[in-house]
Write an enzyme that holds these catalytic residues in place. Sequence first.
Site, short mmCIF file in Angstrom:
data_model
loop_
_atom_site.label_atom_id
_atom_site.label_comp_id
_atom_site.label_asym_id
_atom_site.label_seq_id
_atom_site.Cartn_x
_atom_site.Cartn_y
_atom_site.Cartn_z
CE LYS A 22 -1.75 1.51 4.09
NZ LYS A 22 -1.43 2.91 4.45
CG ASN A 23 2.17 2.78 3.55
OD1 ASN A 23 1.01 3.10 3.23
ND2 ASN A 23 2.53 2.58 4.81
NE ARG A 93 -1.77 11.91 8.36
CZ ARG A 93 -1.66 13.15 8.78
NH1 ARG A 93 -2.69 13.74 9.33
NH2 ARG A 93 -0.54 13.81 8.65
CB CYS A 117 -5.09 10.67 12.10
SG CYS A 117 -3.49 9.92 12.27
NE ARG A 122 0.33 10.13 10.49
CZ ARG A 122 -0.14 9.17 9.70
NH1 ARG A 122 -1.33 8.64 9.95
NH2 ARG A 122 0.55 8.74 8.68
CG ASP A 308 3.13 1.30 9.51
OD1 ASP A 308 2.68 2.12 10.33
OD2 ASP A 308 3.40 1.59 8.33
CB VAL A 330 7.52 6.40 14.68
CG1 VAL A 330 7.19 7.17 13.40
CG2 VAL A 330 8.79 5.57 14.49
NE ARG A 400 -7.20 4.37 5.57
CZ ARG A 400 -6.24 4.74 6.39
NH1 ARG A 400 -6.45 4.79 7.67
NH2 ARG A 400 -5.06 5.11 5.95
N1 EPU Z 1 6.49 14.53 11.06
C1 EPU Z 1 6.62 15.85 11.37
N2 EPU Z 1 6.52 16.78 10.35
C2 EPU Z 1 6.31 16.40 9.05
C3 EPU Z 1 6.19 15.03 8.75
C4 EPU Z 1 6.29 14.10 9.78
O1 EPU Z 1 6.81 16.22 12.53
O2 EPU Z 1 6.24 17.28 8.18
C5 EPU Z 1 6.58 13.52 12.15
C6 EPU Z 1 5.30 12.71 12.34
O3 EPU Z 1 4.36 13.40 13.14
C7 EPU Z 1 5.80 11.44 12.96
C8 EPU Z 1 7.17 11.25 12.29
O4 EPU Z 1 7.52 12.52 11.77
O5 EPU Z 1 5.99 11.60 14.34
C9 EPU Z 1 7.18 10.24 11.16
O6 EPU Z 1 6.09 10.44 10.30
P1 EPU Z 1 6.14 10.18 8.73
O7 EPU Z 1 6.03 11.47 8.03
O8 EPU Z 1 7.30 9.29 8.42
O9 EPU Z 1 4.80 9.36 8.52
P2 EPU Z 1 3.90 9.42 7.23
O10 EPU Z 1 4.76 9.66 6.06
O11 EPU Z 1 2.73 10.30 7.46
C10 EPU Z 1 4.13 6.90 6.59
C11 EPU Z 1 3.20 5.74 6.38
C12 EPU Z 1 2.64 5.32 7.72
C13 EPU Z 1 3.82 4.92 8.63
C14 EPU Z 1 4.81 6.08 8.74
C15 EPU Z 1 6.06 5.73 9.52
C16 EPU Z 1 2.35 6.12 4.16
C17 EPU Z 1 1.22 6.49 3.29
N3 EPU Z 1 2.13 6.15 5.48
O12 EPU Z 1 3.36 7.93 7.17
O13 EPU Z 1 1.82 4.18 7.50
O14 EPU Z 1 3.35 4.59 9.91
O15 EPU Z 1 5.22 6.50 7.44
O16 EPU Z 1 6.72 4.65 8.95
O17 EPU Z 1 3.42 5.80 3.67
C18 EPU Z 1 0.06 2.69 7.92
O18 EPU Z 1 0.29 2.16 6.83
O19 EPU Z 1 -0.72 2.19 8.77
C19 EPU Z 1 0.69 3.96 8.26
C20 EPU Z 1 0.23 4.77 9.21
#
Ligand code: EPU
Length: 421
Positions: A22-23, A93, A117, A122, A308, A330, A400
């Site tokens: 998915k990701n 998101r 969320c 996030r 995850d 995380v 999802r």
């Molecule tokens: N963060 C910030 N500022 C930003 C972006 C992130 O502070 O601009 C923080 C977040 O709040 C969090 C940390 O950085 O504490 C890491 O977040 P990240 O941005 O890596 O998460 P994401 O990109 O929103 C993706 C996956 C998630 C997975 C995380 C961590 C996708 C679509 N989603 O989310 O997947 O948990 O990386 O590996 O790729 C899931 O599949 O269930 C899922 C939640």
Amino acid sequence: MDKLLITGGQPLAGELRISGAKNAALPILAATLLSDKPVSVGNIPHLHDITTTLELLGQMGVDLMVDEKMNIEVNANHINKFEAPYELVKTMRASILVLGPLLARFGEAHVSLPGGCAIGTRPVDIHIDSLIKMGANIQVEAGYIHATAKRLIGCHLLLDKVTVTGTENILMAAALADGVTIIENAAKEPEVTDLAHFLNKMGAKITGIGSDILTVEGVERLGVENLRYEILPDRIETGTYLVAGAITRGRVKLKNTDPRILDAVLVKLREAGADIECGDTWIELNMHGKRPKAVNIRTAPYPAFPTDMQAQFTALNSVADGIGLITETVFENRFMHVQELLRMGAQIKLESNTAICSGAEHLTAAPVMATDLRASASLVLAGLVAQGETLVDRIYHIDRGYDHIEEKLTQLGATIRRVPN
Ligand code: EPU
């Protein structure tokens, strides 16, 4: 709203095929916006988040053809709307992933700001700040990110935090920028790597793939004739079914997967007592009927243990022998499943960002409620070992991210069915 009804108690045994990740599929579908040639993408999982992405691309004017095997042909040459509306972003998101490609190719993007969320606040400040450093003009107004740029300009970025979709957004933007972009402290998740390979197949010039320093030499245009790309296997789906085998003291063989991207998870499953064998594209786990042993987990960006998979290991520790500590680093609020597991007889104490799990001899079935995708998976896993019938509510979270979960678990011998409300 459908629910899942699970009768616990059978050790799982059997084989199944893992779906595409998915990701990785979500950013790669967003990246097709960058191509001025049609692109064909295969091994796309059958999931709600994919349907939402297709809806998002479709309403921008992208031509899409989906066959019955979920091969998707995308042609992004007639786009007439550069927007990701609130109605779609609030359900997924990952819609934020269209920000970089729209801005880089069309010079304009209007993307609803994702709210908080179930797993934390996030923010997307790193996405926005990085694009501003690349010369974008960005205003956040009435819940929307409004971004414009003549042409983005390559620059040197040092990300304050490792962010998966943040790295992906910047990579996509940098691919069409003027000059070289260096992304330091980039995410190294296999899904980021898959996106980088896909972008290079379209003509991007990215080096350092798989490391935390990515260098992107911007090009004028992207797109090649007859491009066909296969999404990498879903390591989190793989890990979830491995835990299903371990928690039920069973034996499962997962095909169409890749053990090389599951290192940390396999280490912990072996520590829990699983006998694991791997080939190039398969993993077989056998518990030989034994109760799993409790393990300590600390989540962190790849290659460390994935957040995850945290909820699934919390479920595993709930019935394991001994005390296991689960530390989440995380996301700040990713323990919503704990309250539900407690209702099934788990013995878990939360102390700040650590869950202290004392393994119970058994869990007892109860009606439980899914709060987010991976939390839901942990409740299904708990249901597989609980005595009695567990009813998991709000399973739209599961749909999802898990492709036909009840069919796949049934294939492994579980008693599980979807019941309409
Ligand atoms: N963060 C910030 N500022 C930003 C972006 C992130 O502070 O601009 C923080 C977040 O709040 C969090 C940390 O950085 O504490 C890491 O977040 P990240 O941005 O890596 O998460 P994401 O990109 O929103 C993706 C996956 C998630 C997975 C995380 C961590 C996708 C679509 N989603 O989310 O997947 O948990 O990386 O590996 O790729 C899931 O599949 O269930 C899922 C939640």
